[in-house]
Design an enzyme around this catalytic site. Structure first.
Site, PDB file in Angstrom:
ATOM      1  N   ARG A  44       0.729  -1.124  -0.044  1.00 12.78           N
ATOM      2  CA  ARG A  44       0.002   0.104   0.241  1.00 12.78           C
ATOM      3  C   ARG A  44       0.772   1.319   0.011  1.00 12.78           C
ATOM      4  O   ARG A  44       2.033   1.050  -0.069  1.00 12.78           O
ATOM      5  CB  ARG A  44      -0.959   0.051   1.257  1.00 12.78           C
ATOM      6  CG  ARG A  44      -0.269  -0.588   2.481  1.00 12.78           C
ATOM      7  CD  ARG A  44      -0.039   0.146   3.670  1.00 12.78           C
ATOM      8  NE  ARG A  44      -0.246   1.549   3.740  1.00 12.78           N
ATOM      9  CZ  ARG A  44       1.005   2.430   3.817  1.00 12.78           C
ATOM     10  NH1 ARG A  44       2.018   1.631   4.012  1.00 12.78           N
ATOM     11  NH2 ARG A  44       1.011   3.587   3.821  1.00 12.78           N
ATOM     12  N   GLN A 192      -2.346   2.199   9.878  1.00 14.75           N
ATOM     13  CA  GLN A 192      -1.020   2.279   9.228  1.00 14.75           C
ATOM     14  C   GLN A 192      -0.112   2.996  10.315  1.00 14.75           C
ATOM     15  O   GLN A 192       0.916   2.932  10.271  1.00 14.75           O
ATOM     16  CB  GLN A 192      -1.407   3.088   7.850  1.00 14.75           C
ATOM     17  CG  GLN A 192      -1.985   2.227   6.817  1.00 14.75           C
ATOM     18  CD  GLN A 192      -3.416   2.466   6.636  1.00 14.75           C
ATOM     19  OE1 GLN A 192      -3.951   2.817   7.963  1.00 14.75           O
ATOM     20  NE2 GLN A 192      -3.869   2.479   5.604  1.00 14.75           N
ATOM     21  N   ASP A 233      -2.085  11.006  -1.829  1.00 16.79           N
ATOM     22  CA  ASP A 233      -2.131   9.858  -2.969  1.00 16.79           C
ATOM     23  C   ASP A 233      -2.465  10.575  -4.126  1.00 16.79           C
ATOM     24  O   ASP A 233      -2.259  10.033  -5.268  1.00 16.79           O
ATOM     25  CB  ASP A 233      -3.283   9.053  -2.384  1.00 16.79           C
ATOM     26  CG  ASP A 233      -2.978   8.585  -1.065  1.00 16.79           C
ATOM     27  OD1 ASP A 233      -2.922   8.840   0.020  1.00 16.79           O
ATOM     28  OD2 ASP A 233      -2.438   7.230  -1.350  1.00 16.79           O
ATOM     29  N   ASN A 243      -5.545  12.516   0.652  1.00 19.93           N
ATOM     30  CA  ASN A 243      -4.710  11.511   1.455  1.00 19.93           C
ATOM     31  C   ASN A 243      -5.542  10.834   2.496  1.00 19.93           C
ATOM     32  O   ASN A 243      -6.779  11.142   2.611  1.00 19.93           O
ATOM     33  CB  ASN A 243      -3.800  12.518   2.347  1.00 19.93           C
ATOM     34  CG  ASN A 243      -2.459  11.611   2.825  1.00 19.93           C
ATOM     35  OD1 ASN A 243      -2.107  10.813   2.167  1.00 19.93           O
ATOM     36  ND2 ASN A 243      -2.280  11.885   3.936  1.00 19.93           N
TER      37      ASN A 243
HETATM   38  O1  MRU Z   1      -4.452   3.403   2.159  1.00 20.82           O
HETATM   39  P1  MRU Z   1      -2.973   3.500   2.154  1.00 20.82           P
HETATM   40  O2  MRU Z   1      -2.157   3.015   3.314  1.00 20.82           O
HETATM   41  O3  MRU Z   1      -2.550   3.070   0.995  1.00 20.82           O
HETATM   42  O4  MRU Z   1      -2.689   5.250   2.303  1.00 20.82           O
HETATM   43  C1  MRU Z   1      -1.504   5.672   2.196  1.00 20.82           C
HETATM   44  C2  MRU Z   1      -1.545   7.190   2.355  1.00 20.82           C
HETATM   45  O5  MRU Z   1      -2.697   7.792   2.491  1.00 20.82           O
HETATM   46  C3  MRU Z   1      -0.485   7.826   2.522  1.00 20.82           C
HETATM   47  O6  MRU Z   1      -0.079   9.186   3.198  1.00 20.82           O
HETATM   48  C4  MRU Z   1       0.023   8.281   0.904  1.00 20.82           C
HETATM   49  O7  MRU Z   1      -0.054   7.053  -0.126  1.00 20.82           O
HETATM   50  C5  MRU Z   1       1.446   8.778   0.634  1.00 20.82           C
HETATM   51  S1  MRU Z   1       2.616   7.817   1.091  1.00 20.82           S
HETATM   52  C6  MRU Z   1       3.934   8.088   0.769  1.00 20.82           C
END
Ligand code: MRU
Length: 339
Positions: A44, A192, A233, A243
């Site tokens: 992820r 996370q 994101d 994000n």
């Molecule tokens: O759902 P996820 O864990 O993939 O979400 C990740 C995030 O929102 C991070 O902040 C984003 O991908 C930037 S990571 C360098």
């Protein structure tokens, strides 16, 4: 090792659903296996997903028995179509696929396609690490000795190929001797922050405190946060930032408490084709992630829950955006592409 690597005809990645209990690797032998690993969040983080998608196409090409160019291209297009259906919000996955398909289409035969696709996938992974180091350098200038950084979700080595975006800035500043400390939000519902950010920072000896998402206002009111650093994101042309869910609330609180709110993301996360955050698709994940903590049901059966995985932070709440090309105001994004 890196979070994700192309090894022979397979992709090997760290299984992020098992952390922090155990560090286990998963081997994916096809685009379908990678698509499933992405959907269940074994891998992820937007930049890591660009590498995962690109490597999925590399594995497809390496294992293909296609007799000719046209057939191999059809197999790659089908794999890409499957991967596009995994996670809609982060733009990097789509960018990774586009780049690999472009080099495949300009190759002349099966052998050339195979070589070009593998080369491009490796290139995307290496570029990510390089961009992270550059962002670290630019971003570290924003931090002062002893600063306490609040961060959300996981933006470290695990969310990228290596090093990290927002956590990369913390790493770079620490390397300069700035003794930065981190407050990590747990990041409900997938945790996370608690599981991955705390794990990464602890391994590296960087002081970290985990708080629940609902404590952010309280710790800011107590003057315990100097800077907020988050990843992204997808960033729209007007500077709105998609994000992890909860980012928007933190940005509102940061404004209220006059805490600078920085977004750290490579230029590949900027999507000039979407004008504002309203146009960014928000992934809705399975309700069970909210209904259960581990195996324990925490919401009564039959009660509806929401589970949007991301939110939009309006550009006006973002102090600056740190990219590998430098630090800009959200209103100056386009200048990054003019040089
Ligand atoms: O759902 P996820 O864990 O993939 O979400 C990740 C995030 O929102 C991070 O902040 C984003 O991908 C930037 S990571 C360098």
């Amino acid at each position: 090792m890196r979070t994700i690597e192309l090894r022979g005809k397979s992709v090997v990645l760290i299984d992020q659903t098992r952390l922090p209990r155990e560090l286990r690797l998963v081997r994916c032998r096809s685009a379908e296996e990678l698509a499933k690993a992405i959907e269940c969040m074994q891998i992820r983080g937007a930049p890591a997903l660009a590498a995962a998608a690109a490597m999925a196409l590399a594995v497809t090409a390496l294992r293909s028995k296609a007799g000719g160019r046209a057939q191999m291209l059809r197999e790659l297009e089908a794999a890409a179509a499957r991967l596009r259906r995994t996670r809609p919000t982060g733009v990097n996955l789509f960018v990774g696929l586009k780049r690999v398909l472009r080099v495949a289409r300009s190759a002349r035969d099966v052998r050339e396609i195979r070589a070009a696709v593998v080369r491009e996938a490796k290139h995307i992974a290496d570029e990510d690490v390089e961009a992270n180091r550059r962002m670290g350098k630019h971003g570290a200038r924003l931090l002062k000795k002893g600063d306490i950084v609040l961060t959300h979700c996981n933006t470290g080595a695990l969310a990228t190929v290596d090093y990290g975006t927002a956590l990369g800035v913390v790493r770079a500043a620490r390397r300069q001797g700035k003794r930065i400390r981190v407050i990590a939000t747990e990041t409900r519902p997938f945790l996370q922050g608690a599981r991955l950010t705390a794990w990464e920072l602890k391994r590296e000896g960087i002081p970290v405190i985990v708080i629940t998402d609902s404590m952010v206002g309280h710790v800011m009111a107590q003057d315990e946060v100097d800077v907020v650093l988050v990843g992204a994101d997808r960033i729209a042309a007007n500077g709105d930032v998609a994000n992890k869910i909860g980012t928007y609330s933190i940005a509102v609180l940061a404004k209220e408490h006059r805490v600078p709110f920085y977004v750290v993301a490579p230029t590949s996360t900027i999507d000039l084709s979407v004008r504002s955050g309203r146009e960014i698709p928000i992934e809705q994940r399975n309700a069970s992630e909210v209904e259960f903590i581990g195996r324990t049901r925490v919401v009564p059966k039959g009660v509806r829950v929401l589970n949007p995985a991301f939110d939009i932070t309006p550009a006006r709440l973002v102090t600056s955006i740190v990219t590998e090309r430098g630090v800009v105001k959200p209103s100056e994004l386009k200048s990054l592409f003019k040089r």
